[in-house]
Design a protein around this motif. Structure first.
Motif, PDB file in Angstrom:
ATOM      1  N   GLY A 159       0.818  -1.203   0.000  1.00 48.68           N
ATOM      2  CA  GLY A 159       0.000   0.000   0.000  1.00 48.68           C
ATOM      3  C   GLY A 159       0.849   1.248   0.000  1.00 48.68           C
ATOM      4  O   GLY A 159       2.024   1.211   0.362  1.00 48.68           O
ATOM      5  N   THR A 160       0.240   2.340  -0.434  1.00 52.78           N
ATOM      6  CA  THR A 160       0.949   3.624  -0.445  1.00 52.78           C
ATOM      7  C   THR A 160       0.322   4.572   0.556  1.00 52.78           C
ATOM      8  O   THR A 160      -0.888   4.523   0.779  1.00 52.78           O
ATOM      9  CB  THR A 160       0.895   4.263  -1.843  1.00 52.78           C
ATOM     10  N   PRO A 161       1.164   5.411   1.167  1.00 54.03           N
ATOM     11  CA  PRO A 161       2.621   5.436   1.044  1.00 54.03           C
ATOM     12  C   PRO A 161       3.273   4.311   1.848  1.00 54.03           C
ATOM     13  O   PRO A 161       2.736   3.881   2.861  1.00 54.03           O
ATOM     14  CB  PRO A 161       2.996   6.791   1.631  1.00 54.03           C
ATOM     15  N   THR A 162       4.447   3.872   1.391  1.00 50.33           N
ATOM     16  CA  THR A 162       5.310   3.021   2.195  1.00 50.33           C
ATOM     17  C   THR A 162       6.603   3.779   2.439  1.00 50.33           C
ATOM     18  O   THR A 162       7.254   4.219   1.491  1.00 50.33           O
ATOM     19  CB  THR A 162       5.595   1.677   1.508  1.00 50.33           C
ATOM     20  N   LEU A 163       6.943   3.948   3.715  1.00 47.31           N
ATOM     21  CA  LEU A 163       8.139   4.691   4.117  1.00 47.31           C
ATOM     22  C   LEU A 163       9.246   3.707   4.463  1.00 47.31           C
ATOM     23  O   LEU A 163       9.024   2.768   5.238  1.00 47.31           O
ATOM     24  CB  LEU A 163       7.855   5.571   5.333  1.00 47.31           C
ATOM     25  N   VAL A 164      10.421   3.903   3.885  1.00 45.22           N
ATOM     26  CA  VAL A 164      11.576   3.051   4.144  1.00 45.22           C
ATOM     27  C   VAL A 164      12.649   3.912   4.809  1.00 45.22           C
ATOM     28  O   VAL A 164      13.031   4.954   4.281  1.00 45.22           O
ATOM     29  CB  VAL A 164      12.117   2.415   2.850  1.00 45.22           C
ATOM     30  N   TYR A 165      13.126   3.470   5.968  1.00 45.50           N
ATOM     31  CA  TYR A 165      14.056   4.283   6.747  1.00 45.50           C
ATOM     32  C   TYR A 165      15.089   3.391   7.428  1.00 45.50           C
ATOM     33  O   TYR A 165      14.902   2.175   7.574  1.00 45.50           O
ATOM     34  CB  TYR A 165      13.299   5.097   7.798  1.00 45.50           C
ATOM     35  N   GLN A 166      16.177   4.017   7.856  1.00 45.86           N
ATOM     36  CA  GLN A 166      17.248   3.285   8.526  1.00 45.86           C
ATOM     37  C   GLN A 166      17.022   3.355  10.028  1.00 45.86           C
ATOM     38  O   GLN A 166      16.993   4.426  10.622  1.00 45.86           O
ATOM     39  CB  GLN A 166      18.612   3.867   8.163  1.00 45.86           C
ATOM     40  N   GLY A 167      16.836   2.184  10.628  1.00 41.97           N
ATOM     41  CA  GLY A 167      16.536   2.115  12.046  1.00 41.97           C
ATOM     42  C   GLY A 167      17.742   1.743  12.877  1.00 41.97           C
ATOM     43  O   GLY A 167      18.893   2.007  12.494  1.00 41.97           O
ATOM     44  N   SER A 168      17.506   1.126  13.999  1.00 42.18           N
ATOM     45  CA  SER A 168      18.562   0.791  14.944  1.00 42.18           C
ATOM     46  C   SER A 168      19.581  -0.154  14.323  1.00 42.18           C
ATOM     47  O   SER A 168      19.237  -1.053  13.564  1.00 42.18           O
ATOM     48  CB  SER A 168      17.959   0.150  16.200  1.00 42.18           C
ATOM     49  N   GLY A 169      20.838   0.075  14.642  1.00 39.26           N
ATOM     50  CA  GLY A 169      21.910  -0.774  14.146  1.00 39.26           C
ATOM     51  C   GLY A 169      22.146  -0.661  12.660  1.00 39.26           C
ATOM     52  O   GLY A 169      22.788  -1.538  12.076  1.00 39.26           O
ATOM     53  N   GLY A 170      21.615   0.401  12.025  1.00 44.37           N
ATOM     54  CA  GLY A 170      21.800   0.582  10.598  1.00 44.37           C
ATOM     55  C   GLY A 170      20.898  -0.277   9.742  1.00 44.37           C
ATOM     56  O   GLY A 170      21.026  -0.286   8.510  1.00 44.37           O
ATOM     57  N   ARG A 171      19.980  -1.036  10.356  1.00 43.95           N
ATOM     58  CA  ARG A 171      19.062  -1.886   9.600  1.00 43.95           C
ATOM     59  C   ARG A 171      17.962  -1.029   8.974  1.00 43.95           C
ATOM     60  O   ARG A 171      17.521  -0.033   9.539  1.00 43.95           O
ATOM     61  CB  ARG A 171      18.445  -2.942  10.512  1.00 43.95           C
ATOM     62  N   TRP A 172      17.518  -1.452   7.786  1.00 44.45           N
ATOM     63  CA  TRP A 172      16.454  -0.740   7.096  1.00 44.45           C
ATOM     64  C   TRP A 172      15.106  -1.359   7.432  1.00 44.45           C
ATOM     65  O   TRP A 172      14.981  -2.581   7.534  1.00 44.45           O
ATOM     66  CB  TRP A 172      16.682  -0.773   5.589  1.00 44.45           C
ATOM     67  N   ALA A 173      14.121  -0.505   7.607  1.00 43.20           N
ATOM     68  CA  ALA A 173      12.783  -0.947   7.966  1.00 43.20           C
ATOM     69  C   ALA A 173      11.762  -0.178   7.143  1.00 43.20           C
ATOM     70  O   ALA A 173      12.076   0.834   6.504  1.00 43.20           O
ATOM     71  CB  ALA A 173      12.527  -0.727   9.457  1.00 43.20           C
ATOM     72  N   ASN A 174      10.525  -0.648   7.156  1.00 46.70           N
ATOM     73  CA  ASN A 174       9.464   0.074   6.454  1.00 46.70           C
ATOM     74  C   ASN A 174       8.195   0.102   7.296  1.00 46.70           C
ATOM     75  O   ASN A 174       7.954  -0.798   8.110  1.00 46.70           O
ATOM     76  CB  ASN A 174       9.185  -0.556   5.090  1.00 46.70           C
TER      77      ASN A 174
END
Length: 204
Positions: A159-174
């Motif tokens: 679904g939109t929007p989907t936000l992708v960001y860098q979380g704890s420990g440099g891991r990417w999440a959405n």
């Protein structure tokens, strides 16, 4: 959030129908490390901080006519002034003119300026982005949009929007949908910013 409920291939293009659902973001979903290179290289319109002023980077899969994408754009504006850079990854599926508007963003000499025009002239009543679509989508732009949709699907987004960001420990999440405003500082790793837009107050 605009959620995909049906999809089919027609005339070489991916066509999707969508329905509105509640706009509260769930817990983040962690992405595999190999995913980063793919969304970082996706065709996008870059907006916000640049160069040494970038303190946080966000990737957003969006449709030019998606009302929740519009609200996310409004919510992120104060954060762009304090170091947020946003890569808006366009797709075209919600309406007949979505692909034409997405292609116009990709074709623009100043994509960020045209994105601002799309959002500042957005019609909430009609759920329509405020720019004219291209009458014909060039093959190169259609290929970019198709690749963005394929990436969206490959990553398991729905679904939109989907936000992708860098979380704890440099891991990417959405997270999918419009996050609550109180969630934004944690997602963006930036200090909370005042958001006074009346359209956003119910999302605190």
């Amino acid at each position: 959030m605009r959620k995909f409920t049906r999809m089919m291939i027609a005339a070489g293009a991916l066509v999707m129908s969508a329905g509105a659902i509640a706009a509260n973001a769930p817990e983040p979903v962690w992405l595999p490390a190999t995913a980063a290179a793919r969304f970082q290289n996706a065709s996008a319109i870059v907006e916000g901080a640049s160069g040494s002023n970038v303190k946080s980077t966000l990737y957003v899969f969006m449709d030019p006519n998606c009302i929740y994408c519009h609200l996310v754009w409004k919510a992120l504006q104060p954060y762009e002034t304090v170091g947020l850079q946003v890569h808006w990854i366009p797709m075209g599926f919600l309406k007949a003119d979505s692909a034409g508007k997405a292609a116009a963003l990709l074709e623009a000499k100043d994509g960020a300026a045209l994105l601002r025009e799309l959002e500042t002239h957005y019609s909430v009543k009609d759920e329509s982005g405020g720019i004219a679509p291209l009458a014909h989508v060039p093959a190169a732009d259609q290929n970019k949009l198709d690749n963005n949709i394929k990436l969206f699907q490959d990553l398991g987004f729905d679904g939109t929007p989907t936000l992708v960001y860098q979380g704890s420990g440099g891991r990417w999440a959405n997270v999918s949908g419009l996050p609550q405003l109180s969630q934004l500082p944690g997602i963006l790793n930036l200090p909370a910013q005042p958001i006074t837009d009346p359209d956003l107050q119910k999302y605190r």
